[in-house]
Scaffold this motif. Structure first.
Motif, PDB file in Angstrom:
ATOM      1  N   LYS A  38      37.955  50.817  46.831  1.00  0.00           N
ATOM      2  CA  LYS A  38      37.065  51.676  46.055  1.00  0.00           C
ATOM      3  C   LYS A  38      37.047  51.275  44.583  1.00  0.00           C
ATOM      4  N   LEU A  39      38.182  50.847  44.059  1.00  0.00           N
ATOM      5  CA  LEU A  39      38.247  50.410  42.657  1.00  0.00           C
ATOM      6  C   LEU A  39      37.385  49.167  42.445  1.00  0.00           C
ATOM      7  N   VAL A  40      37.517  48.197  43.342  1.00  0.00           N
ATOM      8  CA  VAL A  40      36.737  46.959  43.235  1.00  0.00           C
ATOM      9  C   VAL A  40      35.240  47.272  43.345  1.00  0.00           C
ATOM     10  N   GLN A  41      34.867  48.133  44.275  1.00  0.00           N
ATOM     11  CA  GLN A  41      33.461  48.515  44.423  1.00  0.00           C
ATOM     12  C   GLN A  41      32.920  49.140  43.144  1.00  0.00           C
ATOM     13  N   ALA A  42      33.692  50.030  42.559  1.00  0.00           N
ATOM     14  CA  ALA A  42      33.242  50.724  41.354  1.00  0.00           C
ATOM     15  C   ALA A  42      33.140  49.772  40.170  1.00  0.00           C
ATOM     16  N   LEU A  43      34.136  48.901  39.997  1.00  0.00           N
ATOM     17  CA  LEU A  43      34.113  47.949  38.885  1.00  0.00           C
ATOM     18  C   LEU A  43      32.936  46.980  39.012  1.00  0.00           C
ATOM     19  N   ASN A  44      32.669  46.539  40.226  1.00  0.00           N
ATOM     20  CA  ASN A  44      31.527  45.631  40.440  1.00  0.00           C
ATOM     21  C   ASN A  44      30.203  46.341  40.172  1.00  0.00           C
ATOM     22  N   LYS A  45      30.094  47.579  40.608  1.00  0.00           N
ATOM     23  CA  LYS A  45      28.859  48.325  40.381  1.00  0.00           C
ATOM     24  C   LYS A  45      28.616  48.560  38.895  1.00  0.00           C
ATOM     25  N   LEU A  46      29.694  48.706  38.145  1.00  0.00           N
ATOM     26  CA  LEU A  46      29.598  48.922  36.703  1.00  0.00           C
ATOM     27  C   LEU A  46      29.448  47.615  35.929  1.00  0.00           C
ATOM     28  N   LYS A  47      29.494  46.488  36.660  1.00  0.00           N
ATOM     29  CA  LYS A  47      29.405  45.158  36.032  1.00  0.00           C
ATOM     30  C   LYS A  47      30.514  44.957  34.988  1.00  0.00           C
ATOM     31  N   PHE A  48      31.705  45.373  35.376  1.00  0.00           N
ATOM     32  CA  PHE A  48      32.887  45.211  34.528  1.00  0.00           C
ATOM     33  C   PHE A  48      33.170  43.731  34.332  1.00  0.00           C
ATOM     34  N   LYS A  49      33.363  43.322  33.087  1.00  0.00           N
ATOM     35  CA  LYS A  49      33.534  41.901  32.772  1.00  0.00           C
ATOM     36  C   LYS A  49      34.994  41.454  32.771  1.00  0.00           C
ATOM     37  N   GLY A  50      35.907  42.400  32.792  1.00  0.00           N
ATOM     38  CA  GLY A  50      37.324  42.043  32.763  1.00  0.00           C
ATOM     39  C   GLY A  50      37.818  41.542  34.108  1.00  0.00           C
ATOM     40  N   ARG A  51      39.101  41.211  34.151  1.00  0.00           N
ATOM     41  CA  ARG A  51      39.709  40.689  35.371  1.00  0.00           C
ATOM     42  C   ARG A  51      39.904  41.814  36.379  1.00  0.00           C
ATOM     43  N   ILE A  52      39.356  41.641  37.568  1.00  0.00           N
ATOM     44  CA  ILE A  52      39.513  42.621  38.645  1.00  0.00           C
ATOM     45  C   ILE A  52      40.664  42.165  39.530  1.00  0.00           C
ATOM     46  N   PRO A  53      41.673  43.008  39.727  1.00  0.00           N
ATOM     47  CA  PRO A  53      42.848  42.569  40.485  1.00  0.00           C
ATOM     48  C   PRO A  53      42.545  42.351  41.958  1.00  0.00           C
ATOM     49  N   THR A  54      43.144  41.303  42.526  1.00  0.00           N
ATOM     50  CA  THR A  54      43.077  41.118  43.979  1.00  0.00           C
ATOM     51  C   THR A  54      43.964  42.171  44.632  1.00  0.00           C
ATOM     52  N   LEU A  55      43.823  42.339  45.926  1.00  0.00           N
ATOM     53  CA  LEU A  55      44.669  43.296  46.631  1.00  0.00           C
ATOM     54  C   LEU A  55      46.135  42.911  46.494  1.00  0.00           C
ATOM     55  N   PHE A  56      46.437  41.616  46.607  1.00  0.00           N
ATOM     56  CA  PHE A  56      47.818  41.152  46.461  1.00  0.00           C
ATOM     57  C   PHE A  56      48.347  41.492  45.070  1.00  0.00           C
ATOM     58  N   ASP A  57      47.549  41.214  44.058  1.00  0.00           N
ATOM     59  CA  ASP A  57      47.958  41.530  42.688  1.00  0.00           C
ATOM     60  C   ASP A  57      48.230  43.021  42.524  1.00  0.00           C
ATOM     61  N   PHE A  58      47.337  43.828  43.083  1.00  0.00           N
ATOM     62  CA  PHE A  58      47.500  45.266  42.870  1.00  0.00           C
ATOM     63  C   PHE A  58      48.671  45.832  43.680  1.00  0.00           C
ATOM     64  N   GLN A  59      48.893  45.309  44.873  1.00  0.00           N
ATOM     65  CA  GLN A  59      50.060  45.752  45.640  1.00  0.00           C
ATOM     66  C   GLN A  59      51.344  45.452  44.865  1.00  0.00           C
ATOM     67  N   GLN A  60      51.389  44.300  44.213  1.00  0.00           N
ATOM     68  CA  GLN A  60      52.552  43.977  43.385  1.00  0.00           C
ATOM     69  C   GLN A  60      52.662  44.937  42.201  1.00  0.00           C
ATOM     70  N   GLN A  61      51.527  45.243  41.604  1.00  0.00           N
ATOM     71  CA  GLN A  61      51.495  46.174  40.478  1.00  0.00           C
ATOM     72  C   GLN A  61      52.006  47.542  40.927  1.00  0.00           C
ATOM     73  N   TYR A  62      51.602  47.952  42.111  1.00  0.00           N
ATOM     74  CA  TYR A  62      52.049  49.230  42.657  1.00  0.00           C
ATOM     75  C   TYR A  62      53.559  49.227  42.912  1.00  0.00           C
ATOM     76  N   GLN A  63      54.051  48.178  43.541  1.00  0.00           N
ATOM     77  CA  GLN A  63      55.475  48.108  43.856  1.00  0.00           C
ATOM     78  C   GLN A  63      56.345  48.045  42.609  1.00  0.00           C
ATOM     79  N   SER A  64      55.835  47.427  41.548  1.00  0.00           N
ATOM     80  CA  SER A  64      56.618  47.326  40.320  1.00  0.00           C
ATOM     81  C   SER A  64      56.770  48.676  39.626  1.00  0.00           C
ATOM     82  N   ARG A  65      55.971  49.672  40.050  1.00  0.00           N
ATOM     83  CA  ARG A  65      56.092  51.036  39.508  1.00  0.00           C
ATOM     84  C   ARG A  65      56.800  51.957  40.498  1.00  0.00           C
TER      85      ARG A  65
END
Length: 416
Positions: A321-348
């Protein structure tokens, strides 16, 4: 601040009177001739549902400039009275100013982006009737009149409710990321502290007292006490340090404005004609913070979800849902891959310790005896005994039997 007693557990400031409400309604409705005829004041939340402010429901009867009579209901959110121990604890966190900033400066902009750039007509939060910086108060529309409701905090959220929250949370996070892209730095300074930060450790006595109470509560279970009491003593010592570490962002992290206090009573659902939830609003933005959205997920998952919901699967759902929303908004920043975000989640992951061990027991408290920030901070034997009882309820003991081995297997109970 002077108070008027509403009931044993609820006070409302004396300035919340007919003259005050009439003036605010005249401004909101743009009607200088509006006359307030009746004002009734009552608590808006039950005991155990709010610990950082006072929520009051006001029922009004008024007559407009055309002499037409109206009935309406609004919510007024105010700070604790200055004499309350919570006021002293919460002041360094700046929560009241932060929430006022959210309602005046941030949420209207997010709502506009939602309408204009995402084309989503659904609300994300209640409309604001008035913001009063002098009195640190906010008057909202009462969404219960539009059939919005707060879910049962004891039963917690089922899968359908959880996914709806995560869908809307992903949109909220995406909107804030885009707003920061349009106005760089809008959040960095004003939204730099949540429960854990580099500025204050006001919550430390509460966090430590609650984990100590957990240790005491295990004394009547020889197996659990033998396995975990020693490790939990280390958690008492390091809980502030490790949670502050979880708040730190790394170079490639996706960072946005987080809600900061996302649990069952800080959201309101609305059902469709078939009795199924089709929208959810977020409320209570006092602890909103610029950080990794993973802290919202860790906190939400370990305070509000029913036991049969798979957290890893829900992280995946949120990411989609995050990726869908960021793409719809034409967000220019780096969108995390699922692997990246799972790591981000585990680090918290240690954030789950604080949520599940320190806050959840009071969130699930349903006894007649009131729990408060003052009782969480107290060093008296009576209050220490009361805190230990919070962990001995059937529902909390069931949670502990799930959380303790889970956290232990992840190494979260060890020195880190």
């Amino acid at each position: 601040m002077p108070e008027q007693i509403v009931n044993k557990f609820h006070v409302a400031p004396v300035w919340l009177n007919r003259d005050y409400v009439e003036k605010k309604l005249r401004v909101y409705f743009k009607d200088a001739k509006l006359e307030l005829e009746q004002l009734q004041i009552q608590p808006a939340t039950a005991n155990g549902e709010n610990y950082a402010s006072v929520m009051t429901r006001i029922n009004v009867e008024y007559k407009d400039k055309d002499l037409v009579h109206h009935n309406a209901t609004f919510l007024v959110k105010t700070t604790f009275a200055d004499k309350d121990p919570a006021a002293h604890l919460l002041e360094p966190y700046g929560i009241y100013v932060r929430e006022i900033n959210m309602y005046e400066e941030v949420l209207p902009k997010l709502a506009e982006i939602l309408r204009q750039e995402m084309g989503d007509p659904r609300k994300l939060f209640a409309a604001t009737i008035n913001v009063d910086r002098e009195r640190d108060s906010i008057m909202f529309e009462d969404m219960s009149l539009k059939k919005y409701y707060v879910a049962d905090r004891i039963k917690q959220l089922d899968r359908q409710q959880t996914q709806l929250v995560l869908e809307k949370l992903a949109v909220f996070h995406a909107l804030a990321a885009l707003l920061n892209e349009k106005q760089p730095g809008i959040f960095a300074k004003k939204y730099d502290r949540c429960f854990f930060n580099q500025h204050t450790r006001g919550y430390q006595p509460i966090m430590q007292n609650m984990v100590k109470a957990l240790i005491r509560s295990l004394e009547d279970d020889e197996e659990l006490h033998q396995r975990y009491a020693g490790k939990l003593k280390g958690v008492v010592e390091h809980i502030m340090e490790y949670c502050e570490r979880a708040m730190e962002t790394k170079k490639n992290d996706f960072v946005t404005l987080c809600h900061g206090d996302l649990w069952t009573t800080n959201m309101m659902f609305k059902n469709n004609d078939h009795g199924k939830p089709d929208n959810v609003l977020f409320i209570d933005f006092q602890f909103s913070v610029w950080s990794s959205p993973a802290i919202d997920l860790q906190y939400f998952f370990h305070t509000s979800l029913q036991d049969d919901i798979c957290h890893t699967e829900m992280v995946h759902f949120y990411h989609q849902k995050l990726v869908q929303a960021l793409n719809k908004l034409k967000f220019k920043g780096r969108i995390p891959t699922l692997f990246d975000f799972q790591q981000q989640y585990q680090s918290r992951a240690f954030y789950a310790i604080f949520a599940g061990f320190c806050f959840l027991p009071s969130m699930l408290h349903s006894g007649k005896e009131e729990f408060s920030i003052a009782r969480a901070m107290s060093h008296s034997k009576i209050d220490a005994d009361f805190r230990a009882k919070l962990y001995k309820t059937e529902i909390m003991r069931s949670k502990l039997k799930k959380f303790l081995p889970k956290f232990d297997h992840k190494g979260l109970l060890d020195d880190m």
